[in-house]
Design an enzyme around this catalytic site. Structure first.
Site, PDB file in Angstrom:
ATOM      1  N   ALA A 249       0.787  -1.217   0.062  1.00  0.00           N
ATOM      2  CA  ALA A 249      -0.003  -0.014   0.081  1.00  0.00           C
ATOM      3  C   ALA A 249       0.988   1.257   0.049  1.00  0.00           C
ATOM      4  O   ALA A 249       0.465   2.475   0.097  1.00  0.00           O
ATOM      5  CB  ALA A 249      -0.937   0.026   1.091  1.00  0.00           C
ATOM      6  N   ALA A 250       2.040   1.275  -0.101  1.00  0.00           N
ATOM      7  CA  ALA A 250       2.747   2.345  -0.211  1.00  0.00           C
ATOM      8  C   ALA A 250       2.537   3.087  -1.378  1.00  0.00           C
ATOM      9  O   ALA A 250       2.427   4.438  -1.293  1.00  0.00           O
ATOM     10  CB  ALA A 250       4.419   1.920  -0.368  1.00  0.00           C
ATOM     11  N   GLY A 251       2.461   2.523  -2.491  1.00  0.00           N
ATOM     12  CA  GLY A 251       2.194   3.400  -3.867  1.00  0.00           C
ATOM     13  C   GLY A 251       0.593   3.795  -3.773  1.00  0.00           C
ATOM     14  O   GLY A 251       0.370   5.124  -4.207  1.00  0.00           O
ATOM     15  N   ASP A 252      -0.184   3.111  -3.109  1.00  0.00           N
ATOM     16  CA  ASP A 252      -1.491   3.472  -2.978  1.00  0.00           C
ATOM     17  C   ASP A 252      -1.487   4.668  -2.182  1.00  0.00           C
ATOM     18  O   ASP A 252      -2.314   5.552  -2.228  1.00  0.00           O
ATOM     19  CB  ASP A 252      -2.441   2.492  -2.104  1.00  0.00           C
ATOM     20  CG  ASP A 252      -2.596   1.113  -2.996  1.00  0.00           C
ATOM     21  OD1 ASP A 252      -2.379   1.453  -4.397  1.00  0.00           O
ATOM     22  OD2 ASP A 252      -2.830   0.215  -2.580  1.00  0.00           O
TER      23      ASP A 252
HETATM   24  O1  RIB Z   1      -1.397  -2.331  -3.328  1.00  0.00           O
HETATM   25  C1  RIB Z   1      -1.712  -2.988  -2.469  1.00  0.00           C
HETATM   26  C2  RIB Z   1      -3.166  -3.707  -2.484  1.00  0.00           C
HETATM   27  O2  RIB Z   1      -2.884  -4.619  -3.802  1.00  0.00           O
HETATM   28  C3  RIB Z   1      -3.345  -4.725  -1.329  1.00  0.00           C
HETATM   29  O3  RIB Z   1      -4.062  -4.087  -0.435  1.00  0.00           O
HETATM   30  C4  RIB Z   1      -3.934  -5.777  -2.120  1.00  0.00           C
HETATM   31  O4  RIB Z   1      -5.639  -5.900  -1.821  1.00  0.00           O
HETATM   32  C5  RIB Z   1      -3.874  -5.689  -3.219  1.00  0.00           C
HETATM   33  O5  RIB Z   1      -4.956  -5.051  -4.057  1.00  0.00           O
END
Ligand code: RIB
Length: 308
Positions: A249-252
């Site tokens: 989730a760093a990119g998110d």
């Molecule tokens: O980018 C990370 C996410 O990728 C995770 O939370 C997982 O659910 C996938 O969708």
């Protein structure tokens, strides 16, 4: 302040650390198992909300225990879930994540993430979004619905941010509807066929997207930071030096924090600095949504850094 509207995936993440990846037919020991809410769409919507944006989510979960937990998590993090649907007889999305040597490998089970179709997503957009709002999406939902939503958002005058992850080909008419394409090196290489190594190749990849009509591009480069191409200008935003606990989730977090900052009228330069700090804080914690920092923590981090 504009709104950030995210159409995307919600997954329950089952994640485990291992010291060695198993070969075919082999079993290895894992440790630090966690079950926590994730999904690229949900993570980005949470990151936007935590970073101070008015964040609304368009998504779908199954009528099961994970679906209820995913919804509760979004609400607790301040995301408006009015337009998150619950589908009967469909399992919620799941992600199986192996954490290995400061990186992760993910296998997805899409489940309810593929339930929404283009006309449904577009009609919600028409109902809740206004020109100037930001629209954020990724590629974990039904692809036709995603492309239709990007086109509709663009024609409605929204600022469209597309994260083509996991990487899949896009038609040219969709590229032309993208204000900001945000992707990592692997995704850039998959889409352009240009090896994502070295300044010259990165420059060629940025150009490849721009000639297809994408207005701005950011390629994240892991611990080398990110390369930003905005209004024809290129600049590098260095990564922050932090101890890596989990990169999930760093990119998110980067994308959601960036969207939040842009929604407050900040410049691309200021927003990418803010987003880089948010991502650095996220990788200091384990898990997806539970690792995403809030606005105060990000601002404090930036302040302390400027004193160093
Ligand atoms: O980018 C990370 C996410 O990728 C995770 O939370 C997982 O659910 C996938 O969708």
């Amino acid at each position: 302040m504009s709104k950030v509207v995210t159409f995307g995936s919600l997954n329950m993440d089952l994640t485990i650390e291992c010291l060695r990846l198993p070969q075919a037919g082999e079993t290895v020991d894992g440790s630090d198992l966690i079950l926590n809410p994730g999904g690229k769409g949900g993570n980005q919507a949470v990151a936007a909300a935590r970073a101070g944006a008015q964040s609304q989510m368009i998504a779908c979960v199954g009528d099961d225990v994970f679906g209820r937990e995913l919804l509760d998590a979004l609400k607790a993090y301040g995301v408006d879930v009015t337009h998150v649907q619950t589908r009967e007889n469909t399992p919620s999305g799941m992600a199986f994540i192996t954490r290995y040597h400061n990186d992760n490998r993910i296998i997805l089970h899409a489940g309810a993430n593929h339930a929404l179709i283009g006309p449904e997503v577009c009609s919600v957009l028409e109902e809740i979004a206004c020109p100037g709002d930001l629209f954020v999406t990724q590629f974990e939902c039904d692809l036709e619905a995603t492309f239709a939503a990007v086109e509709r958002a663009h024609h409605m005058g929204l600022y469209t941010i597309v994260n083509p992850a996991p990487a899949k080909e896009l038609p040219d008419h969709v590229y032309r509807c993208i204000d900001l394409l945000m992707l990592n090196e692997t995704e850039a290489q998959f889409l352009t066929g240009i090896p994502a190594e070295g300044a010259e190749n990165l420059h060629r990849a940025l150009d490849w997207f721009r000639t297809r009509g994408v207005r701005n591009v950011i390629i994240t480069l892991g611990d080398a930071g990110s390369i930003v191409c905005c209004d024809g200008q290129e600049f590098l935003v260095p990564a922050r030096r932090v101890t890596v606990v989990d990169t999930t989730a760093a990119g998110d977090t980067y994308i959601g924090a960036l969207a939040a900052s842009l929604s407050q009228g900040k410049s691309m330069e200021e927003s990418t600095r803010f987003a880089t700090a948010a991502a650095a804080l996220a990788i200091g914690h384990c898990g997806a949504q539970q690792s995403i920092p809030d606005q105060n923590t990000i601002e404090q981090f930036l302040k302390e850094e400027s004193l160093c």
